[in-house]
Design a protein around this motif. Structure first.
Motif, PDB file in Angstrom:
ATOM      1  N   ILE A  25       0.808  -1.223   0.000  1.00 38.28           N
ATOM      2  CA  ILE A  25       0.000   0.000   0.000  1.00 38.28           C
ATOM      3  C   ILE A  25       0.844   1.277   0.000  1.00 38.28           C
ATOM      4  O   ILE A  25       0.545   2.199  -0.776  1.00 38.28           O
ATOM      5  CB  ILE A  25      -1.002  -0.014   1.164  1.00 38.28           C
ATOM      6  N   VAL A  29       0.292   3.920  -2.985  1.00 41.51           N
ATOM      7  CA  VAL A  29      -0.134   5.296  -2.739  1.00 41.51           C
ATOM      8  C   VAL A  29       0.895   6.278  -3.299  1.00 41.51           C
ATOM      9  O   VAL A  29       0.536   7.296  -3.906  1.00 41.51           O
ATOM     10  CB  VAL A  29      -0.346   5.528  -1.227  1.00 41.51           C
ATOM     11  N   GLY A  32       0.367   6.419  -6.851  1.00 36.97           N
ATOM     12  CA  GLY A  32      -0.900   7.081  -7.106  1.00 36.97           C
ATOM     13  C   GLY A  32      -0.754   8.596  -7.159  1.00 36.97           C
ATOM     14  O   GLY A  32      -1.426   9.268  -7.954  1.00 36.97           O
ATOM     15  N   PHE A  33       0.110   9.140  -6.323  1.00 40.56           N
ATOM     16  CA  PHE A  33       0.355  10.582  -6.354  1.00 40.56           C
ATOM     17  C   PHE A  33       1.035  11.005  -7.658  1.00 40.56           C
ATOM     18  O   PHE A  33       0.802  12.115  -8.151  1.00 40.56           O
ATOM     19  CB  PHE A  33       1.204  11.011  -5.161  1.00 40.56           C
ATOM     20  N   GLN A  66       2.604  14.037  -1.147  1.00 37.17           N
ATOM     21  CA  GLN A  66       2.970  12.632  -1.357  1.00 37.17           C
ATOM     22  C   GLN A  66       3.940  12.156  -0.277  1.00 37.17           C
ATOM     23  O   GLN A  66       3.802  11.056   0.266  1.00 37.17           O
ATOM     24  CB  GLN A  66       3.608  12.487  -2.735  1.00 37.17           C
ATOM     25  N   VAL A  69       2.014  11.880   3.278  1.00 32.37           N
ATOM     26  CA  VAL A  69       1.049  10.771   3.321  1.00 32.37           C
ATOM     27  C   VAL A  69       1.768   9.428   3.324  1.00 32.37           C
ATOM     28  O   VAL A  69       1.430   8.520   4.097  1.00 32.37           O
ATOM     29  CB  VAL A  69       0.068  10.856   2.132  1.00 32.37           C
ATOM     30  N   THR A  70       2.782   9.296   2.485  1.00 33.03           N
ATOM     31  CA  THR A  70       3.510   8.019   2.414  1.00 33.03           C
ATOM     32  C   THR A  70       4.268   7.740   3.701  1.00 33.03           C
ATOM     33  O   THR A  70       4.300   6.593   4.176  1.00 33.03           O
ATOM     34  CB  THR A  70       4.479   8.018   1.222  1.00 33.03           C
ATOM     35  N   LEU A  73       1.934   6.332   6.271  1.00 34.40           N
ATOM     36  CA  LEU A  73       1.612   4.925   6.016  1.00 34.40           C
ATOM     37  C   LEU A  73       2.762   4.002   6.426  1.00 34.40           C
ATOM     38  O   LEU A  73       2.538   2.943   7.021  1.00 34.40           O
ATOM     39  CB  LEU A  73       1.285   4.729   4.540  1.00 34.40           C
TER      40      LEU A  73
END
Length: 263
Positions: A25, A29, A32-33, A66, A69-70, A73
């Motif tokens: 994930i 992600v 995805g950014f 990015q 957020v990463t 996670l």
């Protein structure tokens, strides 16, 4: 023993689904950014002198978002990663990182030394001989030396030397090398750094195509060196250190010589 206290090996063997999510994930992600950047640039980007910075240079806000957020996670699933930090192997990782990025940067250096101009073709193009001056440059958006410039630059280095180093090695070396070796079986039970030609060819190939064609030659050599370090050290932390050092040196090279297209 509670789940929070268990070591990564027991988490890997006892919670395979959560272990797989923890490895996949953050990388998904992160990628995805990059897709978001492409979509925003295509539909909302505006390369015009009157355009606000967030539309003219959307990477200047998407990259920091990015990064944050990463990192969240990765921190969330930190207990699932088998880094096994070691001073010895970290030092080896530093050397491998410097050598690996040296090969990656060599085509750009040769481009200048050979006095080439414009876009190359044929074997030069496939070896990565390119100018590499167009890319991430916060001075264009905020002005050289401004507080916004330094904030953007620091976040860019955090992204390259911390986030990328973590999510890519967690994905490629810790997850994908196991998965491609035994995707129909209990791949998560395989020990870290187990050598096989299948894992070498597939993971190195995927690592290459995750980069631009200009970087294929450098990515192949760098990916091969990382594979050697992985199976030699059996140490994920060493691979992360290698990647961090390589990206740090690449960033310093880019801003020192104006080769912003490298990152």
């Amino acid at each position: 023993m509670t789940g929070e206290q268990r070591d990564p090996d027991s988490l890997r063997l006892g919670h395979s689904d959560a272990w797989a999510r923890a490895h996949i994930i953050p990388f998904a992600v992160f990628m995805g950014f990059l897709l978001l950047l492409q979509v925003f640039a295509n539909f909302f980007g505006w390369e015009h002198p009157a355009a606000p910075w967030w539309r003219h240079w959307p990477e200047q806000w998407i990259y920091p978002l990015q990064t944050i957020v990463t990192l969240v996670l990765v921190a969330k699933w930190w207990k699932y990663y088998e880094f096994r930090w070691s001073w010895k192997w970290s030092a080896v990782g530093v050397v491998f990182g410097a050598v690996g990025i040296g090969f990656w940067l060599l085509p750009t250096v040769m481009y200048d030394r050979l006095g080439l101009t414009g876009e190359t073709t044929g074997w030069m193009k496939w070896l990565g001989l390119a100018e590499r001056e167009k890319g991430f440059n916060p001075a264009e958006a905020f002005g050289d030396g401004t507080p916004a410039y330094w904030a953007a630059l620091v976040m860019r280095f955090v992204r390259a030397a911390v986030v990328v180093a973590l999510v890519e090695e967690i994905m490629w070396r810790s997850f994908m090398m196991r998965f491609v070796s035994d995707w129909e079986g209990d791949y998560w039970k395989r020990p870290f750094g187990q050598a096989s030609w299948k894992s070498y060819l597939l993971v190195t190939g995927l690592f290459m195509v995750a980069h631009s064609p200009t970087d294929y030659a450098g990515a192949f050599i760098y990916g091969s060196l990382t594979y050697v370090l992985c199976i030699w050290s059996k140490n994920l932390g060493a691979c992360v250190v290698m990647h961090a050092v390589a990206n740090l040196l690449m960033g310093l090279f880019a801003i020192t010589y104006g080769k912003y297209g490298l990152w």
